[in-house]
Design an enzyme around this catalytic site. Sequence first.
Site, mmCIF file in Angstrom:
data_model
loop_
_atom_site.group_PDB
_atom_site.id
_atom_site.type_symbol
_atom_site.label_atom_id
_atom_site.label_comp_id
_atom_site.label_asym_id
_atom_site.label_seq_id
_atom_site.Cartn_x
_atom_site.Cartn_y
_atom_site.Cartn_z
ATOM 1 N N ARG A 1 10.067 -4.757 1.325
ATOM 2 C CA ARG A 1 10.763 -3.697 1.906
ATOM 3 C C ARG A 1 11.988 -3.364 1.121
ATOM 4 O O ARG A 1 12.517 -2.211 0.977
ATOM 5 C CB ARG A 1 10.848 -3.585 3.549
ATOM 6 C CG ARG A 1 9.540 -3.219 3.978
ATOM 7 C CD ARG A 1 9.591 -3.392 5.323
ATOM 8 N NE ARG A 1 9.490 -4.786 5.612
ATOM 9 C CZ ARG A 1 9.657 -5.616 6.727
ATOM 10 N NH1 ARG A 1 9.713 -4.723 8.013
ATOM 11 N NH2 ARG A 1 9.386 -6.840 6.904
ATOM 12 N N CYS B 1 0.845 -1.116 0.165
ATOM 13 C CA CYS B 1 -0.178 -0.020 -0.031
ATOM 14 C C CYS B 1 0.817 1.251 -0.026
ATOM 15 O O CYS B 1 1.799 1.249 0.829
ATOM 16 C CB CYS B 1 -0.877 -0.010 1.404
ATOM 17 S SG CYS B 1 -2.383 -1.141 1.134
ATOM 18 N N TYR C 1 -8.092 -8.688 7.519
ATOM 19 C CA TYR C 1 -8.825 -7.754 6.733
ATOM 20 C C TYR C 1 -10.109 -8.832 6.648
ATOM 21 O O TYR C 1 -10.336 -9.689 7.337
ATOM 22 C CB TYR C 1 -8.414 -7.129 5.290
ATOM 23 C CG TYR C 1 -7.082 -6.283 5.525
ATOM 24 C CD1 TYR C 1 -7.435 -5.157 6.179
ATOM 25 C CD2 TYR C 1 -5.745 -6.760 5.282
ATOM 26 C CE1 TYR C 1 -6.420 -4.108 6.441
ATOM 27 C CE2 TYR C 1 -4.577 -5.733 5.542
ATOM 28 C CZ TYR C 1 -5.110 -4.490 6.275
ATOM 29 O OH TYR C 1 -4.172 -3.759 6.687
HETATM 30 C C1 LIG Z 1 4.851 -0.140 2.808
HETATM 31 C C2 LIG Z 1 3.868 -1.734 2.852
HETATM 32 C C3 LIG Z 1 2.676 -1.821 2.510
HETATM 33 C C4 LIG Z 1 2.292 -2.928 2.616
HETATM 34 N N1 LIG Z 1 0.775 -3.197 1.908
HETATM 35 C C5 LIG Z 1 0.647 -4.564 1.823
HETATM 36 C C6 LIG Z 1 -0.539 -4.676 0.957
HETATM 37 O O1 LIG Z 1 -1.234 -3.819 0.348
HETATM 38 N N2 LIG Z 1 -1.243 -6.011 1.018
HETATM 39 C C7 LIG Z 1 -0.489 -7.090 1.761
HETATM 40 O O2 LIG Z 1 -1.017 -8.059 1.793
HETATM 41 N N3 LIG Z 1 0.591 -6.886 2.403
HETATM 42 C C8 LIG Z 1 1.214 -5.471 2.392
HETATM 43 N N4 LIG Z 1 2.382 -5.415 2.994
HETATM 44 C C9 LIG Z 1 3.160 -6.432 3.571
HETATM 45 C C10 LIG Z 1 4.149 -6.826 2.185
HETATM 46 O O3 LIG Z 1 3.356 -7.302 1.127
HETATM 47 C C11 LIG Z 1 5.183 -7.853 2.914
HETATM 48 O O4 LIG Z 1 4.351 -9.269 3.144
HETATM 49 C C12 LIG Z 1 5.672 -7.615 3.944
HETATM 50 O O5 LIG Z 1 6.391 -6.413 3.949
HETATM 51 C C13 LIG Z 1 7.079 -8.727 4.352
HETATM 52 O O6 LIG Z 1 7.885 -8.513 3.290
HETATM 53 P P1 LIG Z 1 9.198 -7.929 3.523
HETATM 54 O O7 LIG Z 1 10.038 -8.105 4.712
HETATM 55 O O8 LIG Z 1 10.201 -8.610 2.206
HETATM 56 O O9 LIG Z 1 8.870 -6.470 3.415
HETATM 57 C C14 LIG Z 1 2.945 -4.132 3.052
HETATM 58 C C15 LIG Z 1 4.251 -3.985 3.474
HETATM 59 C C16 LIG Z 1 4.802 -2.490 3.417
HETATM 60 C C17 LIG Z 1 6.261 -2.375 3.939
#
Ligand SMILES: Cc1cc2nc3c(=O)[nH]c(=O)nc-3n(C[C@H](O)[C@H](O)[C@H](O)COP(=O)(O)O)c2cc1C
Length: 359
Positions: free
Chosen positions: A327, A26, A185
Amino acid sequence: MSHALFEPLTLRGVEARNRIWIPPMCQYMVDAQDGVPTDWHLMHLGSLARGGAGVVMAEATGVAPEGRISPQDLGLWNDDQAAAFARITSFIHTQGALAAIQLAHAGRKASTWRGWGERPEGNVPVEHGGWQPVGASPIAFTGLAEPRELTVHELPGIVEAFAAAARRAIAAGFDILEIHAAHGYLLHSFLSPLSNQRTDAYGGSLENRSRLLIEIVDAVRAAIGDDIPLLVRVSATDWAEGGWDLPQTVELSHMLREHSVDMIDVSSGGNILHVKIPVGPGYQLAFATAIREASGLPVSTVGMIDEPFQAEQIVALEQADVVMVGRETLRDPNFPIRAADALRYRMSYKPGPYERAYR
Ligand SMILES: Cc1cc2nc3c(=O)[nH]c(=O)nc-3n(C[C@H](O)[C@H](O)[C@H](O)COP(=O)(O)O)c2cc1C
């Protein structure tokens, strides 16, 4: 050196060029609060496609206005939104990546402040563009308003909203669709006994708690036909006693497979606020592997995978079929190019104008 990370993956005849995918993230950047993607979304998602990812997934996108997490979320409940998305999918395609989108309803976690900057407590009031959230049961997420319980007569409308958004997503050029059933959600809140205390056909047994999701999967599949891969993002556990857990997720993944879902995107948590999560590199991987082995479906893993060799090993050892990198790709949208360099993989799709940077 193995290059499993850069093997293409085909789902229903749709080929992703590699196994590094961008998870939905998001942005909360729709200042007009009309759900229509802007230049920001084109730039953000476009740069991730240019960076070499196999699939770029657009953020949780509301299938209805009240299904947004914040008033600044993207939406796909009208044709103006679909037209604006078409420009983005078209650019993603010019970069050789596939475009995916996560269709979502935020349920009891809707109408919250955007996830960055100044964030007051509680929900966004109506005068700031907020609304009354709805949920499986009148049980509030900690710190948020009590949702209004959806009546059984309202549920077909939610199913139809997902199907209509799916139709628009296809018209907008998306190659892959994902249904958001994670992170507390609406659909996760139906799955978990901690947030669903209904006594009708949508509460009680696992089959009943899964019913809304399965109906949505069926309606979305009917709307998009047989050629489009359909993913479901799940939280494999609530990390809470008496809540949603891995054995139930495994049961659910069998059902999802029977109902034509092509891959499970395995995350965790988000339904209960104060729980202990052992966050660390690849901390959700074991869930993905267990679901892969039990269901026979391909899975993606996500969560603190931000190192090329770590990602390569996960795919090479068949612990997951896809690694979603979140991230780390915000820090460096060219992470896939960097991973290719680290693994000595000759990536044929580095952007031409950037070649001199990698000699
Ligand atoms: C800025 C941001 C927005 C996110 N928005 C969503 C989203 O829209 N839908 C979702 O399922 N997960 C969302 N997440 C979770 C990520 O898809 C992901 O599962 C989570 O960041 C862990 O992965 P990472 O350690 O590689 O960041 C969001 C994470 C971040 C950092």
